[in-house]
Scaffold this motif. Structure first.
Motif, short mmCIF file in Angstrom:
data_model
loop_
_atom_site.label_atom_id
_atom_site.label_comp_id
_atom_site.label_asym_id
_atom_site.label_seq_id
_atom_site.Cartn_x
_atom_site.Cartn_y
_atom_site.Cartn_z
N GLU A 53 -6.22 10.20 0.04
CA GLU A 53 -4.82 10.47 0.41
C GLU A 53 -3.88 9.57 -0.37
N ARG A 54 -4.24 8.31 -0.51
CA ARG A 54 -3.36 7.38 -1.22
C ARG A 54 -3.25 7.75 -2.69
N ARG A 55 -4.38 8.08 -3.30
CA ARG A 55 -4.35 8.44 -4.73
C ARG A 55 -3.60 9.74 -4.97
N ARG A 87 0.30 11.06 8.31
CA ARG A 87 0.16 10.27 7.10
C ARG A 87 -0.72 9.07 7.38
N PHE A 88 -1.79 8.96 6.63
CA PHE A 88 -2.70 7.83 6.66
C PHE A 88 -3.22 7.55 8.08
N GLU A 117 0.16 9.16 -4.50
CA GLU A 117 0.75 8.48 -5.67
C GLU A 117 0.89 9.44 -6.84
N THR A 138 -8.85 8.04 3.25
CA THR A 138 -7.63 7.26 3.04
C THR A 138 -7.43 6.97 1.55
N GLU A 182 -5.26 -2.95 3.96
CA GLU A 182 -5.94 -3.11 2.67
C GLU A 182 -7.26 -3.86 2.85
N HIS A 226 6.12 0.20 -0.01
CA HIS A 226 4.69 0.50 -0.12
C HIS A 226 4.40 1.72 0.74
N PRO A 227 3.58 2.66 0.27
CA PRO A 227 3.31 3.88 1.06
C PRO A 227 2.64 3.61 2.40
N LEU A 228 1.98 2.46 2.54
CA LEU A 228 1.34 2.12 3.80
C LEU A 228 2.28 1.35 4.74
#
Length: 571
Positions: free
Chosen positions: A443-445, A496-497, A448, A440, A249, A232-234
């Protein structure tokens, strides 16, 4: 006031700088992983390990600070490049020990945990062990460190240098980025519009170049995820911050559920401005007729007074930053934008970079960064391997300091001015909590989407526009230029994040502040204990000592309830 870096080194040519790097390299030759098999020998091993880290990091800390105020100086850039390369060499030489620790047989690892010689490193040992499933071979770890020099580190430095050269013309004056950003809060609508047009017009024009930087650092991260087996990216972020992916989350979703508070506030602001919607150029418009001028000396005294009322010890620590010139205050050509506090080492002290603009926002920034400074100063009681501030607690002292400043200001204002300050507090909550969660999601979208192919500037623009619309609803009227705002947020390049941590930290502060309001002076020692703890325990354990249950339902309910109460109190 410009900072005095002589506590680190006398200058770029100081022979001690090179001597420390050489000493760090020499120390790495004495770190045999075989000593991990005996707790008595392991304690001395970790002392030498810490000293190698210190001797390598101190020159890097100096070079980074020196470069921060001279981003266009070839000498400063060359120094940073050279020191960063040597630091990476030291880190590579530490890899065998770190890999051996993470992959130590269970019986031997338990012996380390149970040995009284390493009792104060228990948390450090457990953190290292948690990385074992994602740790590669010694050679692979060395190669990844080297890749970082021409990967994320190189792109991060390029972004800082490139954007540091941006200049903006407003009112016939040439301004730095931080100066033009400050004008977005100017009382004059014409000035705000010109500043908005200059800032975002520049970012729109530079979007092709900056999109390439974003694509490069995203790809670097995606490669690391694959090579280290993260699902998972997180996951790396959760591991780093000692929380679960589900905790992050939960924060994101709880915040998104409360997005209507943001739209409600900006509908209120639109009414105050006499408009059906808030134009994006007026998003940061002050509600006061005249923008309060707060020269640096006045800001200094306000912040110190606010600190003294909470704790004379906190005020005394903060005073050292001024008396010993641990701050660099005003913007100037070549100086990087923004503000930060560099924590240093237990054997040194923090430094603060500001770009003070003589207004109330800058006074809050001073309080914010001094809060960080006090945090790092107090954490110096820890040994190096327990020093610092874990990400969930990284913004604790900084945001708490801003609220202490607001409490002082509230007592000195009229009824109308109090209402305006309360509105500013809501806006601060929006910018520190809600917008950081929006960042966030963006960044996540975009990360991906990067899995499939490099993103065009238009793709970044579209994702940014969608996330802004979700946060603000119909309360704000956006311009075409606003779609390029993502390109001016350095956190997306440097980390990152990381932005989610501002949101989590803000809720942590509201919980701690609630305890302070309930307990009064009895809470102060508990708060200082949180700051002194550094990374000697997990964030959840540290906060529990102050009566805060991180990530619980009550934790979220209380935080968002406070923000709702502020909003409902607006006239």
């Amino acid at each position: 006031m410009e900072w005095d870096l002589s506590d680190l080194y006398a200058g770029p040519q100081d022979p001690r700088l090179e001597a420390d790097l050489e000493e760090a390299l020499r120390l790495t030759e004495t770190l045999s992983p075989e000593a991990l098999g005996q707790p008595e020998e392991a304690e001395a091993l970790f002392r030498r390990y810490e000293l190698a880290l210190e001797k390598a990091y101190k020159p890097l800390n100096y070079a980074s600070l020196y470069f921060a105020t001279r981003t266009q100086d070839p000498e400063a850039k060359a120094l940073l490049d050279r020191v960063r390369n040597r630091y990476t060499e030291v880190r590579n030489r530490l890899v065998p020990l770190e890999v051996a620790l993470r992959k130590l047989p269970e019986a031997a690892f338990q012996a380390l945990l149970e040995g009284p010689e390493l009792a104060d490193l228990r948390h450090f040992l457990l953190r290292q062990r948690a990385y074992a499933p994602h740790t590669l071979s010694e050679r692979e770890e060395e190669l990844l460190n080297l890749k970082g020099l021409v990967g994320r580190s190189a792109w991060s430095q390029f972004y800082t240098e490139y954007t540091g050269r941006f200049r903006f013309q407003v009112g016939g004056r040439e301004l730095t980025e931080m100066e033009v950003r400050a004008l977005r809060r100017d009382p004059d609508p014409a000035v705000r519009r010109e500043a908005h047009r200059e800032l975002y017009g520049k970012l729109m024009a530079e979007a092709p170049t900056l999109a390439s930087v974003f694509n490069a650092v995203y790809l670097d991260y995606l490669q690391d995820l694959r090579l280290r087996g993260y699902r998972h990216p997180l996951e790396p972020v959760a591991l780093r911050d000692e929380v679960e992916v589900r905790d992050i989350e939960a924060l994101l979703e709880a915040t998104r559920e409360h997005y209507p508070l943001v739209e409600a506030y900006y509908r209120w602001k639109a009414r105050r401005l006499g408009l059906p919607q808030v134009p994006s150029q007026d998003l940061l418009a002050p509600l006061r007729r005249e923008k309060p001028k707060v020269p640096f000396e006045e800001a200094r005294e306000l912040v110190l007074t606010a600190f003294r009322r909470f704790s004379p010890r906190v005020e005394a620590i903060a005073r050292e930053f001024f008396g010993r010139r641990w701050l660099d205050v005003y913007p100037r050509p070549g100086k990087r934008g923004g503000a930060f506090c560099s924590g240093g080492l237990p054997s040194t002290h923090p430094y603060i970079l500001l770009n003070h603009t003589d207004d109330l926002d800058a006074a809050h920034t001073l309080a914010h960064e001094l809060g960080h400074g006090v945090h790092f100063y107090l954490a110096r009681k820890q040994r190096l391997l327990n020093f610092g501030a874990s990400t969930p607690l990284a913004e604790t002292a900084s945001v708490f300091a801003e609220i202490l400043l607001d409490d002082l200001l509230m007592e000195r204002l009229s009824v109308e001015e109090k209402a305006l300050l309360l509105a500013e507090r809501v806006e601060d909550a929006i910018n520190t909590l809600f917008r950081q969660v929006m960042y966030t999601f963006f960044e996540r979208r975009s990360l991906e989407a990067r899995r499939e192919a490099a993103l065009s500037p238009e793709a970044f623009h579209g994702l940014w526009q969608e996330e802004q619309a979700a946060l603000y609803g119909d309360a704000v009227a956006w311009t075409e230029l606003d779609r390029a705002a993502w390109a001016g947020i350095p956190h997306f390049v440097h980390y990152r994040f990381y932005t989610y941590s501002y949101a989590l930290g803000y809720l942590v502060v509201l919980a701690l502040y609630g305890r302070y309001r309930e307990e009064g002076e009895a809470f102060v020692p508990k708060y200082l204990e949180v700051l002194e703890a550094g990374e000697s325990s997990s964030p959840k354990e540290i906060l529990a000592r102050a009566g805060v249950e991180l990530g619980s339902e009550a934790f979220f309910r209380y935080g968002f309830g406070v923000i709702r109460s502020w909003l409902e109190a607006l006239p």
